[in-house]
Design a protein around this motif. Structure first.
Motif, PDB file in Angstrom:
ATOM      1  N   PRO A  34      13.204  -7.040  56.338  1.00  0.00           N
ATOM      2  CA  PRO A  34      12.879  -8.632  55.810  1.00  0.00           C
ATOM      3  C   PRO A  34      12.019  -8.506  54.589  1.00  0.00           C
ATOM      4  N   GLN A  35      10.830  -7.673  54.872  1.00  0.00           N
ATOM      5  CA  GLN A  35       9.892  -7.740  53.612  1.00  0.00           C
ATOM      6  C   GLN A  35      10.414  -7.023  52.655  1.00  0.00           C
ATOM      7  N   ILE A  36      11.196  -5.938  52.917  1.00  0.00           N
ATOM      8  CA  ILE A  36      11.962  -5.296  51.889  1.00  0.00           C
ATOM      9  C   ILE A  36      12.890  -6.383  50.809  1.00  0.00           C
ATOM     10  N   GLU A  37      13.570  -6.840  51.631  1.00  0.00           N
ATOM     11  CA  GLU A  37      14.458  -8.071  50.846  1.00  0.00           C
ATOM     12  C   GLU A  37      13.503  -8.856  50.066  1.00  0.00           C
ATOM     13  N   ALA A 203       1.307  -8.610  39.457  1.00  0.00           N
ATOM     14  CA  ALA A 203       0.568 -10.093  39.642  1.00  0.00           C
ATOM     15  C   ALA A 203       1.738 -11.019  40.286  1.00  0.00           C
ATOM     16  N   ASP A 204       3.150 -10.428  40.007  1.00  0.00           N
ATOM     17  CA  ASP A 204       3.921 -11.231  40.809  1.00  0.00           C
ATOM     18  C   ASP A 204       4.466 -10.904  42.231  1.00  0.00           C
ATOM     19  N   ILE A 205       3.699  -9.952  42.779  1.00  0.00           N
ATOM     20  CA  ILE A 205       3.845  -9.531  44.203  1.00  0.00           C
ATOM     21  C   ILE A 205       2.834 -10.354  44.799  1.00  0.00           C
ATOM     22  N   LEU A 210       2.842  -8.370  50.367  1.00  0.00           N
ATOM     23  CA  LEU A 210       2.057  -7.086  50.626  1.00  0.00           C
ATOM     24  C   LEU A 210       1.479  -6.741  51.765  1.00  0.00           C
ATOM     25  N   TRP A 211       0.702  -7.713  52.428  1.00  0.00           N
ATOM     26  CA  TRP A 211       0.046  -7.412  53.633  1.00  0.00           C
ATOM     27  C   TRP A 211       1.163  -7.372  54.676  1.00  0.00           C
ATOM     28  N   GLU A 212       2.130  -8.213  54.736  1.00  0.00           N
ATOM     29  CA  GLU A 212       2.918  -8.045  56.024  1.00  0.00           C
ATOM     30  C   GLU A 212       3.953  -7.118  55.796  1.00  0.00           C
ATOM     31  N   PHE A 213       4.490  -6.467  54.637  1.00  0.00           N
ATOM     32  CA  PHE A 213       5.088  -5.154  54.580  1.00  0.00           C
ATOM     33  C   PHE A 213       4.167  -4.220  54.930  1.00  0.00           C
ATOM     34  N   ARG A 214       3.034  -3.929  54.840  1.00  0.00           N
ATOM     35  CA  ARG A 214       2.061  -2.864  55.312  1.00  0.00           C
ATOM     36  C   ARG A 214       1.852  -2.971  56.685  1.00  0.00           C
ATOM     37  N   LEU A 215       1.795  -4.208  57.336  1.00  0.00           N
ATOM     38  CA  LEU A 215       1.487  -4.124  58.714  1.00  0.00           C
ATOM     39  C   LEU A 215       2.956  -3.949  59.413  1.00  0.00           C
ATOM     40  N   ALA A 216       4.079  -4.279  58.907  1.00  0.00           N
ATOM     41  CA  ALA A 216       5.310  -3.987  59.488  1.00  0.00           C
ATOM     42  C   ALA A 216       5.621  -2.652  59.445  1.00  0.00           C
ATOM     43  N   SER A 217       5.101  -1.901  58.202  1.00  0.00           N
ATOM     44  CA  SER A 217       5.460  -0.535  58.098  1.00  0.00           C
ATOM     45  C   SER A 217       4.471   0.400  59.471  1.00  0.00           C
ATOM     46  N   LEU A 218       3.400  -0.157  59.572  1.00  0.00           N
ATOM     47  CA  LEU A 218       2.653   0.470  60.529  1.00  0.00           C
ATOM     48  C   LEU A 218       3.229   0.172  61.762  1.00  0.00           C
ATOM     49  N   ALA A 219       3.749  -1.060  62.128  1.00  0.00           N
ATOM     50  CA  ALA A 219       4.278  -1.404  63.461  1.00  0.00           C
ATOM     51  C   ALA A 219       5.538  -0.542  63.858  1.00  0.00           C
TER      52      ALA A 219
END
Length: 252
Positions: A34-37, A203-205, A210-219
């Motif tokens: 979902p974060q990648i999408e 700037a458009d990210i 960014l934060w949720e993607f990093r947390l999801a990857s670590l999870a």
């Protein structure tokens, strides 16, 4: 006392790796995709407005195949990690504290998560699509891998220190605290001194993305390492109380 042959231990590690790969693939599908999408939506909007900085070529592989390939790759990575854990366990079993192999494998899996996932995630946080310069991929990969090797060396030294303190006239918890403190200090020095590959975030990210993607990857990595440690430890545990078989051939 008879022992399991090392080949049987490797077989058990592959079973555990398969379970870990399935867990990692499910985590990727449910919380990472979902974060990648969301990041791809930002990329498409950037391309539509002509701010992407490069031509937007048609994808050679469809999104569905990309997702499927990512899930297969996750299982393959988990199997590779399982084999590495089996070999490292064989070589360091005598250094790992714990009353049985389940606890030893659990400790090793926890250390593996710290070295391979947590510390790199702090120093080289994962980025979603649309973030990062493709021209610096090789440089960043070299820094990432060398950091993991250095963190593994720190962990090895801490385990050696724990073993060398066996004759210390202090209870076992004191040795554990000293070894853990040495590891923490070593990790902190690595985080402070190791060169970091700076990545400019467009700037458009959105910061939340960014934060949720990093947390999801670590999870996702946490799910893989947890399942790997639990399943491998259970498979190395005798099924019956009083079973005198050792769970690993002495190959160290």
């Amino acid at each position: 006392m008879s022992t399991y042959p090392f080949g049987a231990v490797l077989g058990r590690s592959l079973l555990a790796g398969t379970a870990a790969g399935v867990a990692g693939a499910l985590a990727a599908l449910l919380i990472v995709e979902p974060q990648i999408e969301s990041a791809l939506v930002v990329e498409e909007a950037r391309a539509a407005t002509g701010t992407a900085g490069h031509s937007h070529d048609e994808e050679l592989v469809g999104r569905a195949m990309q997702v499927f390939g990512g899930l297969v790759a996750t299982v393959a990575v988990a199997l590779c990690l399982a084999l590495i854990v089996a070999v490292v366990f064989a070589a360091t079993r005598h250094l790992l504290p714990g009353r049985d192999d389940f606890r030893r494998v659990g400790l090793l899996a926890g250390l593996g998560f710290v070295v391979v996932a947590l510390l790199p995630a702090i120093h080289f946080p994962a980025n979603p699509p649309g973030v990062g310069d493709p021209d610096t991929v090789n440089q960043r990969t070299g820094q990432y891998l060398s950091f993991i090797i250095a963190a593994a060396a720190v962990t090895w030294l801490a385990l050696l220190a724990h073993r060398r303190l066996a004759g210390w006239a202090r209870p076992a918890p004191y040795r554990t605290v000293v070894a853990a403190a040495l590891a923490v200090v070593g990790y902190a020095l690595l985080l402070a001194l190791w060169p970091a590959s700076g990545v400019d975030v467009p700037a458009d990210i959105p910061a939340a993305l960014l934060w949720e993607f990093r947390l999801a990857s670590l999870a996702q990595l946490a799910a893989m390492w947890t399942v790997l440690g639990v399943v491998f430890g259970l498979l190395l545990t005798p099924a019956r109380t009083g079973d005198r078989r050792a769970t690993l051939a002495d190959v160290a």
